[in-house]
Design an enzyme around this catalytic site. Sequence first.
Site, PDB file in Angstrom:
ATOM      1  CE  LYS A  13      -2.084  -1.079   3.835  1.00  0.00           C
ATOM      2  NZ  LYS A  13      -1.522  -2.200   3.994  1.00  0.00           N
ATOM      3  NE  ARG A  88      -5.033  -1.339   9.556  1.00  0.00           N
ATOM      4  CZ  ARG A  88      -3.996  -0.824   9.252  1.00  0.00           C
ATOM      5  NH1 ARG A  88      -3.768   0.099   8.388  1.00  0.00           N
ATOM      6  NH2 ARG A  88      -2.900  -1.411   9.397  1.00  0.00           N
ATOM      7  NE  ARG A 127       7.542  -2.686   6.183  1.00  0.00           N
ATOM      8  CZ  ARG A 127       6.523  -2.424   6.501  1.00  0.00           C
ATOM      9  NH1 ARG A 127       5.483  -1.964   5.711  1.00  0.00           N
ATOM     10  NH2 ARG A 127       5.906  -2.926   7.521  1.00  0.00           N
ATOM     11  NE  ARG A 160       5.850  -0.708  10.080  1.00  0.00           N
ATOM     12  CZ  ARG A 160       4.647  -0.639   9.415  1.00  0.00           C
ATOM     13  NH1 ARG A 160       4.679   0.064   8.096  1.00  0.00           N
ATOM     14  NH2 ARG A 160       3.340  -1.220   9.830  1.00  0.00           N
ATOM     15  NE  ARG A 171       1.683  -5.259  10.851  1.00  0.00           N
ATOM     16  CZ  ARG A 171       2.790  -5.034  10.182  1.00  0.00           C
ATOM     17  NH1 ARG A 171       3.918  -5.576  10.645  1.00  0.00           N
ATOM     18  NH2 ARG A 171       2.742  -4.289   9.093  1.00  0.00           N
TER      19      ARG A 171
HETATM   20  P1  G5P Z   1       0.251   0.422   8.915  1.00  0.00           P
HETATM   21  O1  G5P Z   1       1.491   1.122   8.870  1.00  0.00           O
HETATM   22  O2  G5P Z   1      -1.207   0.831   8.056  1.00  0.00           O
HETATM   23  P2  G5P Z   1       0.025  -2.059   7.471  1.00  0.00           P
HETATM   24  O3  G5P Z   1       0.356  -3.373   8.421  1.00  0.00           O
HETATM   25  O4  G5P Z   1      -1.476  -2.084   7.048  1.00  0.00           O
HETATM   26  O5  G5P Z   1       0.715  -1.009   8.692  1.00  0.00           O
HETATM   27  P3  G5P Z   1       2.356  -2.001   6.043  1.00  0.00           P
HETATM   28  O6  G5P Z   1       3.075  -2.971   6.885  1.00  0.00           O
HETATM   29  O7  G5P Z   1       2.636  -0.626   6.131  1.00  0.00           O
HETATM   30  O8  G5P Z   1       0.684  -2.118   6.263  1.00  0.00           O
HETATM   31  P4  G5P Z   1       2.309  -1.683   3.254  1.00  0.00           P
HETATM   32  O9  G5P Z   1       2.257  -0.250   3.260  1.00  0.00           O
HETATM   33  O10 G5P Z   1       0.961  -2.392   2.499  1.00  0.00           O
HETATM   34  O11 G5P Z   1       2.471  -2.558   4.650  1.00  0.00           O
HETATM   35  O12 G5P Z   1       3.314  -2.149   2.340  1.00  0.00           O
HETATM   36  P5  G5P Z   1       4.799  -1.458   1.974  1.00  0.00           P
HETATM   37  O13 G5P Z   1       5.461  -0.952   3.157  1.00  0.00           O
HETATM   38  O14 G5P Z   1       4.548  -0.699   0.612  1.00  0.00           O
HETATM   39  O15 G5P Z   1       5.751  -2.910   1.368  1.00  0.00           O
HETATM   40  C1  G5P Z   1       5.804  -3.858   2.110  1.00  0.00           C
HETATM   41  C2  G5P Z   1       7.420  -4.625   1.746  1.00  0.00           C
HETATM   42  O16 G5P Z   1       6.963  -5.283   0.594  1.00  0.00           O
HETATM   43  C3  G5P Z   1       8.513  -3.457   1.355  1.00  0.00           C
HETATM   44  O17 G5P Z   1       9.740  -4.232   1.506  1.00  0.00           O
HETATM   45  C4  G5P Z   1       8.273  -3.193   0.000  1.00  0.00           C
HETATM   46  O18 G5P Z   1       9.826  -2.979  -0.716  1.00  0.00           O
HETATM   47  C5  G5P Z   1       7.853  -4.774  -0.620  1.00  0.00           C
HETATM   48  N1  G5P Z   1       6.647  -4.550  -1.943  1.00  0.00           N
HETATM   49  C6  G5P Z   1       6.067  -3.662  -1.849  1.00  0.00           C
HETATM   50  N2  G5P Z   1       5.351  -3.590  -2.957  1.00  0.00           N
HETATM   51  C7  G5P Z   1       5.823  -4.689  -3.734  1.00  0.00           C
HETATM   52  C8  G5P Z   1       5.559  -5.455  -4.974  1.00  0.00           C
HETATM   53  O19 G5P Z   1       4.582  -5.081  -5.630  1.00  0.00           O
HETATM   54  N3  G5P Z   1       6.168  -6.320  -5.133  1.00  0.00           N
HETATM   55  C9  G5P Z   1       6.923  -6.790  -4.460  1.00  0.00           C
HETATM   56  N4  G5P Z   1       7.678  -7.968  -4.817  1.00  0.00           N
HETATM   57  N5  G5P Z   1       7.420  -6.419  -3.325  1.00  0.00           N
HETATM   58  C10 G5P Z   1       6.920  -5.102  -2.791  1.00  0.00           C
HETATM   59  O20 G5P Z   1      -0.305   0.334  10.322  1.00  0.00           O
HETATM   60  C11 G5P Z   1       0.657  -0.102  11.297  1.00  0.00           C
HETATM   61  C12 G5P Z   1      -0.249  -0.146  12.682  1.00  0.00           C
HETATM   62  O21 G5P Z   1      -0.824   1.301  12.937  1.00  0.00           O
HETATM   63  C13 G5P Z   1      -2.216   0.863  13.304  1.00  0.00           C
HETATM   64  C14 G5P Z   1      -2.416  -0.396  13.467  1.00  0.00           C
HETATM   65  O22 G5P Z   1      -2.084  -0.703  15.118  1.00  0.00           O
HETATM   66  C15 G5P Z   1      -1.385  -1.204  12.609  1.00  0.00           C
HETATM   67  O23 G5P Z   1      -1.205  -2.554  12.830  1.00  0.00           O
HETATM   68  N6  G5P Z   1      -3.057   1.624  12.241  1.00  0.00           N
HETATM   69  C16 G5P Z   1      -4.340   1.479  12.538  1.00  0.00           C
HETATM   70  N7  G5P Z   1      -5.278   1.275  13.748  1.00  0.00           N
HETATM   71  C17 G5P Z   1      -6.662   1.386  13.388  1.00  0.00           C
HETATM   72  N8  G5P Z   1      -7.201   1.967  12.200  1.00  0.00           N
HETATM   73  C18 G5P Z   1      -6.397   2.481  11.293  1.00  0.00           C
HETATM   74  N9  G5P Z   1      -7.015   2.784  10.220  1.00  0.00           N
HETATM   75  C19 G5P Z   1      -4.981   2.137  11.430  1.00  0.00           C
HETATM   76  N10 G5P Z   1      -3.900   2.497  10.791  1.00  0.00           N
HETATM   77  C20 G5P Z   1      -2.809   2.008  11.313  1.00  0.00           C
HETATM   78 MG    MG Z   2       2.356   1.035   4.903  1.00  0.00          MG
END
Ligand code: G5P
Ligand code: MG
Length: 213
Positions: A13, A88, A127, A160, A171
């Site tokens: 994302k 979410r 990551r 992280r 998660r």
């Molecule tokens: P976050 O920060 O929103 P998550 O768990 O939803 O956290 P995260 O971990 O940030 O999501 P992402 O953003 O979907 O993941 O993924 P990213 O960081 O872009 O990519 C992940 C890895 O994959 C990286 O190493 C990247 O290089 C690789 N990658 C990316 N795209 C690709 C691809 O297309 N291909 C390949 N091969 N690799 C790829 O939320 C964190 C916490 O905050 C709270 C909660 O406690 C949550 O757990 N929170 C909320 N709580 C309640 N309501 C909400 N709305 C909340 N929002 C956050």
């Molecule tokens: Mg993210």
Amino acid sequence: MNVILLGPPGAGKGTQAKRVAQAFGLKHLSSGDILRAERKAGTELGKKAQEFMDAGKLVPDDLVVSMMVAQIDGPDAGDGVLLDGFPRTRLQAEALDAKLAGVGKKIDRVVDLVVADDKVAGRLMGRRSCSKCGAVYHVEFNPPKAEGQCDNGCGELTIRPDDTEEVVRQRLETYHEQTAPLTAYYRDKALLREVDGAKTVDEVAVSVESACR
Ligand code: G5P
Ligand code: MG
């Protein structure tokens, strides 16, 4: 245009949101990034959010909704917002709809990045993130030019704290229980477009951009 990027932890994302926001002139709003900034600044909200984030659970709806609504309403919303990680829960989605309707706006697209659990777990374990500029890398799929160093000259990359095996498992469980049902919510409104997120970053970017058009 107002767009939501849905998908499990590690679906890409944040990675895709940065590109799409730039391509369409949207303001990228990541609830996770905003919460991490609150924690870093030591605010009351940051302190309250900490225990939930570290446990892989959702921060309570009332805290997240008021935080995000304040951002969506900001003067710098540009041509629209790109929401990453919000909403979410069903309650957050309804609160968002009500907020937008109140200012004569709506959600135009919801793009769901579809990636299997075993794949996202591998992505999160590899990551590396820059805590200064927010750039995101992967040791194998998207490595920085110099190992462990941000390409933008910010210095050392970090892992992280919620990217440990145990918290990633929690998660994912939280995602399937509370967030995955939102796909039905947006499908019923004919807003949902699914994108196969299990390809390379560049391939997924092409599909996400076309899903937004
Ligand atoms: P976050 O920060 O929103 P998550 O768990 O939803 O956290 P995260 O971990 O940030 O999501 P992402 O953003 O979907 O993941 O993924 P990213 O960081 O872009 O990519 C992940 C890895 O994959 C990286 O190493 C990247 O290089 C690789 N990658 C990316 N795209 C690709 C691809 O297309 N291909 C390949 N091969 N690799 C790829 O939320 C964190 C916490 O905050 C709270 C909660 O406690 C949550 O757990 N929170 C909320 N709580 C309640 N309501 C909400 N709305 C909340 N929002 C956050
Ligand atoms: Mg993210």
